[in-house]
Structure formats: C-alpha cells, structure tokens
Design an enzyme around this catalytic site. Structure first.
Site, PDB file in Angstrom:
ATOM      1  N   TYR A 153       0.842  -1.205   0.000  1.00 46.93           N
ATOM      2  CA  TYR A 153       0.000   0.000   0.000  1.00 46.93           C
ATOM      3  C   TYR A 153       0.879   1.258   0.000  1.00 46.93           C
ATOM      4  CZ  TYR A 153      -3.223   3.472   2.045  1.00 46.93           C
ATOM      5  OH  TYR A 153      -3.971   4.600   2.314  1.00 46.93           O
TER       6      TYR A 153
HETATM    7  N1  LIG Z   1      -9.051   6.189   6.133  1.00 49.83           N
HETATM    8  C1  LIG Z   1      -7.767   6.327   6.395  1.00 49.83           C
HETATM    9  O1  LIG Z   1      -7.302   6.065   7.518  1.00 49.83           O
HETATM   10  C2  LIG Z   1      -6.842   6.814   5.328  1.00 49.83           C
HETATM   11  C3  LIG Z   1      -5.543   7.185   5.723  1.00 49.83           C
HETATM   12  C4  LIG Z   1      -4.651   7.629   4.764  1.00 49.83           C
HETATM   13  C5  LIG Z   1      -5.039   7.714   3.446  1.00 49.83           C
HETATM   14  N2  LIG Z   1      -6.294   7.347   3.081  1.00 49.83           N
HETATM   15  C6  LIG Z   1      -6.630   7.452   1.656  1.00 49.83           C
HETATM   16  O2  LIG Z   1      -7.794   8.248   1.503  1.00 49.83           O
HETATM   17  C7  LIG Z   1      -8.543   7.808   0.369  1.00 49.83           C
HETATM   18  C8  LIG Z   1      -9.991   7.589   0.780  1.00 49.83           C
HETATM   19  O3  LIG Z   1     -10.023   6.651   1.832  1.00 49.83           O
HETATM   20  P1  LIG Z   1     -11.348   6.384   2.694  1.00 49.83           P
HETATM   21  O4  LIG Z   1     -10.903   6.099   4.072  1.00 49.83           O
HETATM   22  O5  LIG Z   1     -12.371   7.430   2.464  1.00 49.83           O
HETATM   23  O6  LIG Z   1     -11.843   5.011   2.025  1.00 49.83           O
HETATM   24  P2  LIG Z   1     -13.291   4.320   2.008  1.00 49.83           P
HETATM   25  O7  LIG Z   1     -14.129   4.817   3.144  1.00 49.83           O
HETATM   26  O8  LIG Z   1     -13.023   2.862   1.871  1.00 49.83           O
HETATM   27  O9  LIG Z   1     -13.934   4.861   0.646  1.00 49.83           O
HETATM   28  C9  LIG Z   1     -13.326   4.475  -0.551  1.00 49.83           C
HETATM   29  C10 LIG Z   1     -13.997   5.156  -1.717  1.00 49.83           C
HETATM   30  O10 LIG Z   1     -13.321   4.702  -2.897  1.00 49.83           O
HETATM   31  C11 LIG Z   1     -14.272   4.175  -3.800  1.00 49.83           C
HETATM   32  N3  LIG Z   1     -13.734   3.082  -4.585  1.00 49.83           N
HETATM   33  C12 LIG Z   1     -13.290   1.879  -4.140  1.00 49.83           C
HETATM   34  N4  LIG Z   1     -12.916   1.102  -5.183  1.00 49.83           N
HETATM   35  C13 LIG Z   1     -13.128   1.856  -6.310  1.00 49.83           C
HETATM   36  C14 LIG Z   1     -12.937   1.628  -7.686  1.00 49.83           C
HETATM   37  N5  LIG Z   1     -12.470   0.458  -8.153  1.00 49.83           N
HETATM   38  N6  LIG Z   1     -13.270   2.613  -8.555  1.00 49.83           N
HETATM   39  C15 LIG Z   1     -13.768   3.800  -8.110  1.00 49.83           C
HETATM   40  N7  LIG Z   1     -13.969   4.062  -6.807  1.00 49.83           N
HETATM   41  C16 LIG Z   1     -13.657   3.090  -5.924  1.00 49.83           C
HETATM   42  C17 LIG Z   1     -15.447   3.736  -2.947  1.00 49.83           C
HETATM   43  O11 LIG Z   1     -16.599   3.794  -3.762  1.00 49.83           O
HETATM   44  P3  LIG Z   1     -17.692   2.613  -3.891  1.00 49.83           P
HETATM   45  O12 LIG Z   1     -18.145   2.251  -2.513  1.00 49.83           O
HETATM   46  O13 LIG Z   1     -18.737   3.245  -4.739  1.00 49.83           O
HETATM   47  O14 LIG Z   1     -17.013   1.471  -4.603  1.00 49.83           O
HETATM   48  C18 LIG Z   1     -15.447   4.788  -1.848  1.00 49.83           C
HETATM   49  O15 LIG Z   1     -16.193   5.920  -2.250  1.00 49.83           O
HETATM   50  C19 LIG Z   1      -7.825   6.555  -0.155  1.00 49.83           C
HETATM   51  O16 LIG Z   1      -7.023   6.889  -1.250  1.00 49.83           O
HETATM   52  C20 LIG Z   1      -6.959   6.115   1.024  1.00 49.83           C
HETATM   53  O17 LIG Z   1      -5.801   5.433   0.599  1.00 49.83           O
HETATM   54  C21 LIG Z   1      -7.191   6.910   3.988  1.00 49.83           C
END
Ligand SMILES: NC(=O)c1ccc[n+]([C@@H]2O[C@H](COP(=O)([O-])OP(=O)(O)OC[C@H]3O[C@@H](n4cnc5c(N)ncnc54)[C@H](OP(=O)(O)O)[C@@H]3O)[C@@H](O)[C@H]2O)c1
Length: 245
Positions: A153
């Site tokens: 990742y």
């Molecule tokens: N949460 C954390 O602790 C954290 C920390 C550091 C960085 N991040 C980064 O922040 C970003 C968002 O994370 P999050 O925590 O909001 O994640 P999340 O709650 O799992 O949401 C992920 C989003 O990505 C979409 N997605 C997943 N697979 C996809 C695909 N194949 N094509 C298009 N959309 C897709 C999902 O849409 P659907 O449900 O419609 O598929 C959902 O809207 C990511 O890049 C992650 O690496 C998160």
C-alpha cells in the site's frame, strides 16, 4: 479558471473522505462529479444532499480498476459540465499484509486502483485542464512510517507522491498546481474494517491529539488546495495527521 463556475471530479466520492471532499468543494460553489464504483445509492444520496443545499452535482459510475475508466470518467464529467478545473484522486484501497503473504491479486488490485488509475487520471488532467487547474492526490502518512504489513500500500502511495512532485514541474508553466494530502488514520470503513476496539485505541495514541482524524479534517485541506488562494502551492505533500509523523 476557465469556467464561470468551477468544476471538479472527485474519485471514490460515494463514501468516506471522498464524500466529505465533494461536500466541501460544493460548499464553495464548485460543481462536483461524484465518482463511485460499488455504492450507487450512497452516491445518489450525496448528490441529492448537495443539490438540496443549493449546489450542483452529478454521479458518474466508473470502476477505476479498469484501465479504460479514467478516460471515460473525464469524458462523462466534461459532457456534464463542459470542462473540468479540478481533479481529486481520492479512490483507494488497502490490503494489510506482510509481503510474504501477499498474493498476485492483492498486488494487482492495489497497483491498479492506487497507482495506475490516478496516473491515468493525471495524464487526462494534464491534457484537459487549463490555466488555474488543480490536481490533488490522496496519499497516506504510512509512506513515512515504515510499519510492517503496509509495504505494498505504501509503495503505491509513494509512487503517487513521486508523480505529484514531477507533474507539478511539468504543469506549472500552464498555471496548474499539483499537490498531495497524506492523511494519518481517519475513522472511515477503510481504516476501521477488521480492527478491534483495543487496536483503534492504540492507534489513536500514536498522535499527540489522541484521536483519529475525521473526513472533515482531510476535506478542509483539499478544499484549500483546490482554491484560488492556494495558487502558489505546488509539488507539496501535506501530512494531515495530527502530528503522528
Ligand atoms: N481512512 C484512512 O485512515 C486513510 C488514511 C490515509 C489515506 N487514506 C486514503 O484516503 C482515500 C480515501 O479513503 P477512505 O478512508 O475514504 O476510504 P473508504 O471509506 O473505503 O472509501 C473508498 C472510496 O473509494 C471508492 N472506490 C473503491 N474502489 C473503487 C474503484 N475500483 N473505482 C472507483 N472508486 C472506488 C469507494 O466507492 P464505492 O463504494 O462506490 O465502490 C469509496 O467511495 C484513499 O485513497 C486512502 O488510501 C485513507
């Protein structure tokens, strides 16, 4: 900006951080294309919420694991809005696993969604955004923490940070900024899935504020980087993590 009302694509905006970014951009009067893959109802509900609040939003299905999806997503967003000013590369996934246990499918899925798709979208943005354009990529503070189990990742996100620095230099002459936001732990499905309460408490203690980040903590930073006020900030990675690193 090229358009009287600015326009944005936010990938993975049906849930979590992406949904909050879409809300924050819409609150600034930006028309938002809400990309989703598997959660159409959540995407539609968010678009309705934004519209009810006086903003403008459309939903666009695109599974970004498909190499053809980035071009199709840009085409659909341009058809809806007439042109795009802001790209937020937010969609992402993580499989926590020591590398020796990672299978090919896990490697391919994370590289496809976290690295190849944002690069293809940045290529489209490079071709289609005009002066005043903004690209904001979501990285992760894990890139600098070097914790076991996060290698794959972190590698995908480190690649995005590298492209962020380089593309900023390529697009600066066009008046386009390119930046990344690297959150620490944020309490979304992405982070909470599979973690015990005890582990979540332990992770909260890694930063001096003793809490998880919220989607709003991250969306505020993206909103600023997407604004006119941030025009002199480019090629930067902002670690929005409460001081964890
Ligand atoms: N949460 C954390 O602790 C954290 C920390 C550091 C960085 N991040 C980064 O922040 C970003 C968002 O994370 P999050 O925590 O909001 O994640 P999340 O709650 O799992 O949401 C992920 C989003 O990505 C979409 N997605 C997943 N697979 C996809 C695909 N194949 N094509 C298009 N959309 C897709 C999902 O849409 P659907 O449900 O419609 O598929 C959902 O809207 C990511 O890049 C992650 O690496 C998160």
């Amino acid at each position: 900006m090229t358009h009287e009302t600015r326009t944005a694509i936010v990938t993975g905006a049906s849930r979590g951080i992406g949904a909050e970014i879409a809300r924050h951009l819409a609150a600034d009067g930006i028309r938002v294309a809400i990309n989703y893959a598997n959660s159409p109802n959540a995407a539609e509900a968010l678009a309705a919420e934004i519209t009810d609040a006086g903003g403008q939003a459309v939903t666009i299905h695109a599974d970004l694991a498909d190499p053809a999806a980035p071009v199709a997503l840009f085409d659909a967003a341009e058809a809806a809005f007439g042109g795009i000013d802001i790209l937020v590369n937010n969609a992402g996934m993580m499989v926590f696993s020591p590398l020796e246990e990672a299978d090919d499918a896990q490697i391919d899925a994370q590289v496809a969604l976290n690295l190849a798709a944002p690069i293809r979208l940045m290529r489209e943005a490079s071709r289609r955004l005009s002066e005043g354009g903004r690209i904001v990529n979501l990285s992760t503070s894990v890139v600098g923490l070097y914790q076991p189990g996060y290698g794959l990742y972190a590698a995908t996100k480190a690649g995005i940070e590298a492209v962020t620095h380089i593309l900023a230099k390529e697009l600066g002459p066009k008046g386009i900024t390119v930046n990344a936001v690297a959150p620490g732990p944020v309490g979304t499905d992405f982070f909470l899935a599979g973690k015990s309460d005890a582990l979540v408490e332990q992770i909260k203690g890694m930063n001096p504020f003793g809490r998880l980040g919220t989607p709003e903590d991250i969306a505020r930073v993206v909103r600023f980087l997407a604004s006119d006020e941030a025009e002199w900030i480019s090629g930067q990675v902002i670690r929005a993590n409460g001081g964890v690193i």
